[in-house]
Each structure stands twice: as structure tokens, then as C-alpha cells.
Write an enzyme that holds these catalytic residues in place. Structure first.
Site, PDB file in Angstrom:
ATOM      1  N   LYS A 179     -26.171  10.074  -3.683  1.00  0.00           N
ATOM      2  CA  LYS A 179     -25.993   8.991  -4.654  1.00  0.00           C
ATOM      3  C   LYS A 179     -26.016   7.651  -3.922  1.00  0.00           C
ATOM      4  O   LYS A 179     -24.995   7.167  -3.452  1.00  0.00           O
ATOM      5  CB  LYS A 179     -24.680   9.122  -5.426  1.00  0.00           C
ATOM      6  N   GLU A 253     -15.541   8.431   5.895  1.00  0.00           N
ATOM      7  CA  GLU A 253     -15.688   7.408   6.935  1.00  0.00           C
ATOM      8  C   GLU A 253     -15.438   6.081   6.244  1.00  0.00           C
ATOM      9  O   GLU A 253     -16.237   5.626   5.426  1.00  0.00           O
ATOM     10  CB  GLU A 253     -17.102   7.485   7.540  1.00  0.00           C
ATOM     11  N   CYS A 287     -18.428  -1.625   9.252  1.00  0.00           N
ATOM     12  CA  CYS A 287     -17.064  -1.107   9.343  1.00  0.00           C
ATOM     13  C   CYS A 287     -16.529  -1.165  10.764  1.00  0.00           C
ATOM     14  O   CYS A 287     -15.319  -1.260  10.973  1.00  0.00           O
ATOM     15  CB  CYS A 287     -17.005   0.311   8.800  1.00  0.00           C
ATOM     16  N   GLU A 387      -9.713  -5.922   5.738  1.00  0.00           N
ATOM     17  CA  GLU A 387     -11.139  -5.918   6.054  1.00  0.00           C
ATOM     18  C   GLU A 387     -11.861  -6.931   5.162  1.00  0.00           C
ATOM     19  O   GLU A 387     -11.872  -6.793   3.940  1.00  0.00           O
ATOM     20  CB  GLU A 387     -11.719  -4.519   5.855  1.00  0.00           C
TER      21      GLU A 387
END
Length: 482
Positions: A179, A253, A287, A387
Site C-alpha cells: 500500500k 520501523e 527518520c 521529530e
């Protein structure tokens, strides 16, 4: 009409008409113009994709081929992929604004390197072994495919994060529903063409781009045996909860807020050359980006000045220009998010050493922000803990090495990090003390022969290496008479 427009999904080995007329508009982050339209997946489309993957796993040939036969097909796919690297990189630059310099380094070559690395691992992998049992009779240990895998990549490095799931799943004998994120559906169409050309059997890989609600339907689907997700920690928590309720296999992750520790003996020119990439790769949309820069009080001003000059020297602009190092952010919402963090940092008392809110010089459209370095940052500030996912760096002072390690570990995350020093052994000592899944001494990279993943809120499980292949394996012990 655009040459990139599409009107179908890749399901059961062919192009399948969508269940609805809903469309996703792919918008250039540089021009803010629509560059393509593709179907938007619905729950009905996901149901069709899972059904195809389920049939291919339960009764198709793929799981029943020998590992060597699956390796041959994936090797053919690798060769086809290698021939289209430039085209794949250009698609990703178009759809999400990744600078072409980064795209031609990481957005397509690195995924191809993953394919080759997993092939080498699969050739040596112990798919079945006989052990001397503790009770005197031999035991056969089989490594079998986990089943139907839902692979859900993010928009920032779409092929990179698809390949870390798709290739080990295929080599293990799994079938897959991919997806893609709604921002980056175009590269998935090229991927489908290459898989089909390589001879991957019908239904083994199915690709349906869709939004979050449809993604949750895929995660919760009873026909899915394992979910492999890369994305935000908030989304990862939700996925983990759904999978936990169903006792479904899951690997995650997730985010990071990694620290680069600059020791007093570090050569600043070398350090800045490294941070130019590790802190600001993909315009900060990574990331593993090391967005907390830790400098001793003795060299703090020197490090801030060097970092400011480095950031000022990085060209900002059109991601299709090979000279560009920092491009636009993926969407207007991301631009607004980063601008809010820049304003928040100033409210918290941090000092803007370079950058700040507003469009970069010479640009009047596109989802750009000015690359920003904050000085006088306390690690308790939100800009040091959350973040941001943009070109925003925080320079934090430390007293000594123990204090630097404490600050680096004072985070909900534990994904990556670096230490910069002229003393390799001192660097290794720091690396062993920082609680992060990947770490670099005077460098940062991802070696596809080694496991990648994070501690704490940075995820569950590992990608790459034999450990990454093992995420798609179920273990079976067969006991025999002596």
C-alpha cells in the site's frame, strides 16, 4: 492528461479497474501543480488485493518453489530494476520533491542494492537444518514463509522502504500487498511493471495506493498474516495495537530524533562534511537524520558557527537541479508543520542562528522552508524531543562525554546516531553506550548486510541482513525417531 496518469491497480498479476471513481492527485512540491492522477484505493480494492495474495499463497506455486527457484525470479527482477534506476529516481523526485542528487544516490540505487544483498543472504540462508536433539533423536528445523504480508511504506523514501519488506518476503515465499502512500503512488506502477516482466506469478505481489483509513483496513484484514510498516511512531502504535489484538506478526520501523556527538578532538571540516548529509539528507525528511548536534561547552560557539556556514552553503531550490541539496517538503501540511516548530523553538527560548520562518531567498512558490539551525537549545525543549521531519537542527551543549551520552539517550527514540572524533576507540566506546539501533563513528550509512532498526519508540524488529529475512519466516520443528 499527464503521461504519468493511471487508471487501474496492480492486482492478481494484471491491471484491475478500481472499485470507485475516487482519484489521488499527485502534486509537485516544487510547482504546486498536479502532475498526475491515479485511482485512490478503497476497502473493496484492498479486499481484492488480499484475496489475490491469499489465493497465491494458499494454492499458488510461489511458496512451494524451492528457495533456489525463487532466487532466480528475484535475480531477474534485480536485473530489470537496475536498467531503470534513473527513471525510478526521476519519478520520486517528481512526486515528493527529493533532490535529484539524493534520488540518484538513495531513492533507486539503494533499493537495488538491497535486492542484491538479500539475494546473497538467501543463497546462504539455512532454510532447513537438522540438529542433534537434546533427547537423543535428531530434530529438523524448517524455516517457512509467514504468509500474506501487508507492506506499508511512507512517502519519504518509498522504494527504499518497499524493498526492505518486499524482497525478503518474496525470497521467503510470502505473498504481498503493498500500500503506497497517497503522496507517492507513481513509483509503485513502475515497480509493478518490473515484477510482472520478471515472471513473478499472478497474485504474489499486489499494489494499491490509498490513504490511512484504507491502510488500517489492510492492517486489520483477517487475510493478512504479517504487517511490515515504516512511518510515524503514532501510526506505529496504532498498528501494533491492532496486530496485538489479532496476534498478527508485525515489524515497525518508526521515527527518530538522533544525536550527532562532536567530541573535542573532532576535525570540524570532516565533521561538517559528514553532517551535511547525515543531518539534512532528503531535505531533513529522513527518520535517521541526526538533527540534534551535541557540542561541548568549550567548542560550542565554534561548532555553531561551522554548522551555520555549512547550512548556508547548501543550495535550496528546484529538486530537479543536480546542484540542489535541499528541496521542498512533500506537502503544504508538512511545510506548515515545520514552520510551527520553528516558531515554537523561538518561543521556547532557542536562538535562530540561521534560517527561521519564511520562504528561502529567490523562491515564491513550492512547499519550501528555510534550513534552520537553532543554538542555545536545552534537550528538554520540544524541538529537541519531537521529530520535526524537515531541515531544522538543534545544537545542544554538553559538559563532558558522560553528559553527551546522557543527553543522546534522553529521548523517546533510539534509531541512529554518530560520534565525531579523531580517536576511533573513544568513538567506539561512545557508540556502545548510546541506546540506538544503528550508529556511526565519523560516518553514517546503512549496510544492507547488517540489521537496521531502533530501540524504544523507534520500532520493533529489524530490516536488512539475515535478521531482516528472518522477519518473514515461521519456524517449525519436526521431531523424528532416532
Amino acid at each position: 492528461m499527464s503521461q504519468h496518469d493511471r487508471d487501474a491497480f496492480f492486482i492478481d498479476g494484471g491491471w484491475s479497474a478500481p472499485a470507485s471513481s475516487a482519484l489521488l492527485e499527485v502534486v509537485s512540491p516544487h510547482t504546486e501543480e498536479v502532475v498526475a492522477t491515479v485511482p485512490e484505493g478503497t476497502t473493496a480494492d484492498v479486499d481484492a488485493a488480499v484475496a489475490a495474495a491469499r489465493r497465491a499463497f494458499d494454492s499458488g506455486p510461489w511458496p512451494r518453489l524451492s528457495p533456489a527457484e525463487r532466487i532466480d525470479v528475484v535475480q531477474a527482477f534485480s536485473g530489470l530494476y537496475a536498467a531503470r534506476l534513473g527513471e525510478m529516481a526521476d519519478l520520486i523526485t517528481l512526486e515528493m520533491g527529493s533532490p535529484t542528487s539524493f534520488a540518484n544516490l538513495a531513492q533507486s540505487p539503494a533499493p537495488w542494492m538491497q535486492i542484491e544483498s538479500f539475494l546473497a543472504i538467501a543463497r546462504e540462508f539455512a532454510w532447513e537444518e537438522e540438529r542433534a536433539g537434546a533427547l537423543g533423536s535428531p530434530v529438523v528445523v524448517c524455516r517457512e514463509p509467514v504468509g500474506v504480508v501487508a507492506a506499508i511504506p511512507p512517502w519519504n523514501v518509498p522504494q527504499f522502504t518497499i524493498m526492505s519488506k518486499l524482497v525478503p518476503a518474496l525470497l521467503a515465499g510470502c505473498t504481498v500487498v503493498v500500500k503506497p502512500a497517497p503522496e507517492t503512488p507513481l513509483d509503485g506502477y513502475l515497480l509493478a511493471e518490473l515484477l510482472s516482466e520478471a515472471g513473478v506469478p499472478d497474485g504474489v505481489v499486489n499494489i494499491v495506493a490509498a490513504g490511512r483509513e484504507v491502510g488500517e483496513h489492510l492492517v486489520a484484514h483477517p487475510g493478512v498474516d504479517k504487517v511490515a510498516f515504516t512511518g510515524s511512531t503514532a501510526a506505529g502504535r496504532r498498528i501494533a495495537a491492532v496486530c496485538g489484538e489479532q496476534l498478527k506478526r508485525v515489524s515497525l520501523e518508526l521515527g527518530g530524533k538522533s544525536a550527532a556527538i562532536v567530541l573535542d578532538d573532532a576535525d570540524l571540516a570532516t565533521t561538517m562534511g559528514g553532517l551535511r548529509f547525515t543531518a539534512l539528507m532528503n531535505s531533513g525528511q529522513a527518520c535517521v537524520a541526526q538533527t540534534r548536534i551535541l557540542a561541548s561547552r568549550a567548542r560550542y560557539a565554534e561548532v555553531v558557527d561551522a554548522l551555520v556556514e555549512t547550512v548556508r552553503s547548501m543550495p535550496v531550490g528546484d529538486p530537479a537541479d543536480p546542484a540542489t541539496e535541499i528541496g521542498p517538503l512533500v506537502a503544504q501540511r508538512q511545510q506548515e508543520r515545520v514552520e510551527k516548530y520553528i516558531a515554537l523553538g523561538q518561543e521556547e527560548g532557542a536562538r535562530v542562528a540561521v534560517g527561521g520562518n519564511g520562504m528561502p531567498d529567490g523562491l515564491d512558490r513550492g512547499w519550501y522552508v528555510r534550513p534552520t539551525v537553532f543554538a542555545d537549545v536545552d534537550n528538554r525543549m520540544r524541538i529537541a524531543q519531537e521529530e520535526i521531519f524537515g531541515p531544522v537542527l538543534s545544537v545542544i551543549a554538553y559538559d563532558d562525554v558522560d553528559d553527551a551520552v546522557r543527553i543522546a539517550n534522553d529521548s523517546d527514540y533510539g534509531l541512529a546516531g554518530t560520534v565525531w572524533t579523531s580517536d576511533r576507540e573513544a568513538g567506539l566506546d561512545v557508540a556502545r553506550r548510546v541506546r540506538a539501533g544503528t550508529y556511526g563513528v565519523n560516518t553514517y550509512t546503512m549496510d544492507f548486510a547488517a540489521p537496521f532498526g531502533g530501540y524504544k519508540a523507534s520500532g520493533v524488529g529489524r530490516e536488512f541482513g539475515p535478521e531482516g529475512l528472518a522477519q518473514y519466516i515461521e519456524l517449525k520443528s519436526i521431531y523424528t525417531e532416532g
